[in-house]
Enzyme design. Structure first.
Site, short mmCIF file in Angstrom:
data_model
loop_
_atom_site.label_atom_id
_atom_site.label_comp_id
_atom_site.label_asym_id
_atom_site.label_seq_id
_atom_site.Cartn_x
_atom_site.Cartn_y
_atom_site.Cartn_z
N LYS A 104 0.88 -1.18 0.00
CA LYS A 104 0.00 0.00 0.00
C LYS A 104 0.91 1.22 0.00
O LYS A 104 1.66 1.44 0.95
CB LYS A 104 -0.93 0.02 1.21
N GLY A 165 -7.73 9.24 9.69
CA GLY A 165 -8.00 9.27 11.13
C GLY A 165 -9.01 10.31 11.56
O GLY A 165 -9.27 10.46 12.75
N GLY A 192 -10.86 8.15 6.67
CA GLY A 192 -11.96 9.02 7.09
C GLY A 192 -13.27 8.32 7.38
O GLY A 192 -14.23 8.96 7.81
#
Length: 275
Positions: A104, A165, A192
């Site tokens: 990622k 976050g 989010g």
């Protein structure tokens, strides 16, 4: 879902039954993290390389050994990288330590909002794909950037719903809709998502999957909220496949009675009340 998914999620040739991906940061303990992973029934877990000891093989570390890699795809992430060079170095180091070739990609030079750098993200994707990595880049909800990343060989695109976050939900919905419309690879809404309803919304919009971390890690009961997210993802996916949510017939401009009214208690047939 009561019916099998007619369009299974496939990334780089691997099929996934679960469309809920889970992060491993911020949990109070490894036990809570493991419980959340189990509750979510996820098959993809991402781990920040900056949270592990890069001097030892990954399998010898508690955080990694808590993940059942026989059924879960480990997805190391380059969180903390400030440019393409740092991200590529981290990815290669993770592979050398046994992390595999899935990565990622996160390039976030700006520390307050942790927004991804689009130029460096594209450059790192190009380099890592050439080096044989399966690259899942975290990105702004920018439809043009999404196309460029796909052209570069990204296995998915992962647009943010809102800052990492923040638990603000999907503030970038219209741009994500365009990304989904134009996508040639799976679209994973990342960052989010603070409530199961946010995950359901993403799936209703047509996202292929979602990634959740903070909302699980800070919950009073991470395992239970992880299960709630899993149900929400299924509900949103079913609604997308079978609900026809956005057709003009489904969303008429005026009220539409759900029961026949003609002749009811002597009312004239033009009565439009539906209650």
């Amino acid at each position: 879902m009561a019916q099998s998914d007619p369009q299974p999620l496939v990334i780089a040739g691997r099929s996934f039954h679960s469309r809920l991906f889970v992060g491993t940061g911020k949990f109070a303990s490894t036990a809570e993290m493991r419980a959340a992973i189990d509750g979510s029934a996820t098959e993809m877990v991402t781990v920040a390389l900056r949270r592990i000891d890069l001097s030892r093989p990954l399998e010898q570390q508690d955080l990694i050994s808590a993940i059942d890699r026989s059924r879960i795809q480990l997805l190391p992430n380059t969180s903390g990288a400030r440019n393409a060079l740092e991200a590529v170095q981290l990815a290669r180091l993770a592979r050398e330590l046994g992390g595999g070739n899935w990565i990622k990609l996160e390039v976030t030079p700006e520390p307050r909002y942790l927004l991804p750098d689009p130029v460096e993200t594209l450059a790192a994707t190009q380099e890592l794909v050439k080096d044989g990595f399966v690259v899942l880049p975290y990105m702004h909800a920018d439809p043009i950037l999404a196309l460029r990343l796909q052209d570069a060989g990204a296995a998915t695109v992962m647009p943010l719903g809102s800052p990492i976050g923040s638990n603000q939900g999907i503030r970038t919905a219209e741009s994500i809709r365009i990304i989904i419309e134009q996508a040639r690879v799976p679209v994973v809404v990342d960052a989010g998502l603070g409530a199961p309803s946010h995950a359901a919304q993403a799936m209703e919009m047509g996202a292929s999957a979602v990634l959740v971390n903070t909302a699980l890690a800070i919950a009073r009961d991470p395992a239970t909220i992880a299960e709630a997210f899993a149900w929400a993802v299924l509900a949103g996916r079913s609604a997308r496949l079978y609900g026809d949510l956005h057709s003009s017939e489904r969303m008429p401009a005026a009220a539409s009675a759900s029961s026949p009214l003609t002749g009811f208690l002597g009312r004239p047939s033009q009565d439009n009340s539906g209650n």
